[in-house]
Design a protein around this motif. Structure first.
Motif, mmCIF file in Angstrom:
data_model
loop_
_atom_site.group_PDB
_atom_site.id
_atom_site.type_symbol
_atom_site.label_atom_id
_atom_site.label_comp_id
_atom_site.label_asym_id
_atom_site.label_seq_id
_atom_site.Cartn_x
_atom_site.Cartn_y
_atom_site.Cartn_z
ATOM 1 N N GLN A 109 0.864 -1.182 0.000
ATOM 2 C CA GLN A 109 0.000 0.000 0.000
ATOM 3 C C GLN A 109 0.898 1.228 0.000
ATOM 4 O O GLN A 109 1.851 1.306 0.786
ATOM 5 C CB GLN A 109 -0.909 0.004 1.233
ATOM 6 N N HIS A 111 0.736 5.525 -0.224
ATOM 7 C CA HIS A 111 -0.055 6.755 -0.239
ATOM 8 C C HIS A 111 0.844 7.903 0.200
ATOM 9 O O HIS A 111 1.302 7.938 1.348
ATOM 10 C CB HIS A 111 -1.254 6.644 0.694
ATOM 11 N N THR A 192 -5.683 1.771 -7.706
ATOM 12 C CA THR A 192 -5.693 2.902 -6.784
ATOM 13 C C THR A 192 -7.132 3.155 -6.357
ATOM 14 O O THR A 192 -8.004 3.410 -7.194
ATOM 15 C CB THR A 192 -5.123 4.171 -7.442
ATOM 16 N N ARG A 198 -2.504 3.487 -3.471
ATOM 17 C CA ARG A 198 -2.184 2.537 -4.539
ATOM 18 C C ARG A 198 -1.912 1.175 -3.918
ATOM 19 O O ARG A 198 -1.135 1.058 -2.970
ATOM 20 C CB ARG A 198 -0.958 2.983 -5.340
#
Length: 433
Positions: A109, A111, A192, A198
């Motif tokens: 993950q 961000h 996303t 993402r």
């Protein structure tokens, strides 16, 4: 070692007290059969704000995973039957399909400047699990029963728990090495989600790499970061099924917080039937109450400063922000159980439940009275719309959580929110495979 041909975790004679993570045949959405992978994912079931978030997810795509984890029907039995029927239909229609060979999964993950990677697999449950996987929050039996009914009806683990462990201080080791190596390859999927995160997923099917990860994890214990009710459900279902069975394992995501520190946030309370004015009146003589300026971010900053000096809460729902701090020491002595460690007695969540909810406000801890909401702004909005009181908390540091868990002391339920949480819907575990 597992039978790689069957894809089903097999019992073995492993006696090491550690995390025994087995490969499995992940069930995933077939991209050509859905609008987008982002549109079929969901936050974990207990993070979805209902009904608004539920309706939003249901309308995002007819195959959104929320139809499995939070099925809607007139009765609990009808809900679980609907989830089972839906899952069976999606599998037969080719909306979902199992990967051809068993493996572990590296999950990422990303961000902004925050990157998190971990390994998804089927964690072995055993009598020794109590010392290997550490819970830190209490659970409610009706919620466990609800999750158990859903897992039994679907014969599946629909979403992974989030577990954290402390890897080697130098960041090396078998799991870390494999994760770094695998993340250089082409992923199985990339998407996303609407929150800007993402997500990428890779499969690990090479026997040597699986062995490397498993050997490394057997040296560690884990803290439950998210999923206490699902963990209790795993243990209940394992006990209910004679071993060996597929219920001997449960789906988890393991994250090394030495390499990838999680964010810790508070979980707020919405008191449905307590107006702000009545809540404030009841506090007179027990706590100091001050109105602090907004907007929300500024008010939360004031809460953070107050918690550095002691227990503090932010009440809102009437258009203003009320900072509640400096509890009466005599009240604390009378209402907070004295048979727990000092770190537990000093938790904001302890004072909220033992002092405010139980004694000052007299609010029972039931779904009809209290909602637990992760998103701060959503908590405030619902309180203002419904006429209730939002009680906003400051997060607890991870070290305090881990210290209490290692002592076997559980915190009041929904005391913390670790994240980012894994997106639900990227990989499922079908217990029939």
């Amino acid at each position: 070692m597992d039978d790689a041909g069957s894809g089903r975790p097999q019992p073995d004679d492993q006696t090491a007290r550690g995390l025994d993570l087995a490969p499995f045949r992940g069930v995933r959405y077939v991209p050509d059969r859905v609008g987008s992978l982002a549109a079929v994912t969901s936050p974990p079931y207990d993070v979805v704000v209902r009904p608004d978030g539920l309706h939003h997810l249901e309308s995002a795509d007819p195959h959104n995973i929320v139809r499995l984890i939070l099925p809607q029907a007139v009765s609990p039995t009808a809900r679980t039957e609907r989830a089972a029927d839906t899952l069976g239909r999606w599998l037969s229609d080719g909306v979902l399909a199992a990967d051809p060979v068993p493996g572990l999964y590296v999950y990422e993950q990303h961000h902004g400047d925050h990157l998190q990677r971990g390994v998804i697999g089927a964690l072995r449950l055993s009598e020794a699990s109590e010392g290997v996987v550490l819970p830190h929050e209490d659970v409610m039996d009706p919620v466990v029963a609800d999750r158990a009914a859903l897992m039994l009806a679907t014969n599946a683990n629909l979403e992974p728990l989030l577990l954290t462990y402390r890897g080697d201080a130098d960041g090396g080791g078998g799991t870390a090495t494999v994760i770094d190596r695998v993340s250089e390859r082409d992923p199985l999927l990339t998407t996303t989600t609407e929150d800007g995160v993402r997500h990428r997923l890779w499969s690990v099917t090479a026997p040597g790499e699986i062995k490397e990860i498993r050997a490394d994890l057997l040296r560690h214990q884990a803290l439950i970061a998210d999923g206490h009710h699902r963990w209790a459900t795993y243990l209940r279902l394992r006990t209910a099924h004679p071993s060996p069975s597929p219920w001997d394992h449960g789906l988890v995501l393991l994250v090394d917080t030495v390499r990838y520190p999680l964010r810790v946030r508070a979980i707020h309370r919405l008191l449905h039937r307590l107006p702000v004015a009545r809540a404030l009146t009841a506090l007179e003589g027990h706590f100091r109450v001050r109105t602090v300026p907004g907007p929300l971010d500024q008010a939360m900053a004031a809460l953070g400063a107050a918690t550095a000096e002691g227990n503090a809460f932010l009440l809102t729902g009437d258009g203003a922000f009320h900072l509640v701090d400096r509890p009466d020491p005599g009240l604390l002595a009378r209402t907070v159980p004295g048979d727990r460690p000092a770190a537990w007695r000093g938790l904001d969540a302890t004072v909220l439940h033992s002092v405010l909810l139980d004694h000052v406000w007299g609010v029972p801890d039931s779904p009809e009275q209290i909602a637990y909401i992760h998103d701060t702004a959503a908590t405030v909005a619902k309180a203002e719309r419904d006429g209730g009181t939002a009680v906003l908390l400051h997060p607890v540091h991870e070290d305090v959580v881990r210290e209490l868990a290692q002592q076997g002391v559980t915190m009041p339920r929904k005391s913390t929110s670790f994240g980012p949480k894994p997106a639900t819907g990227l990989v499922l575990r079908d217990l029939g495979l």
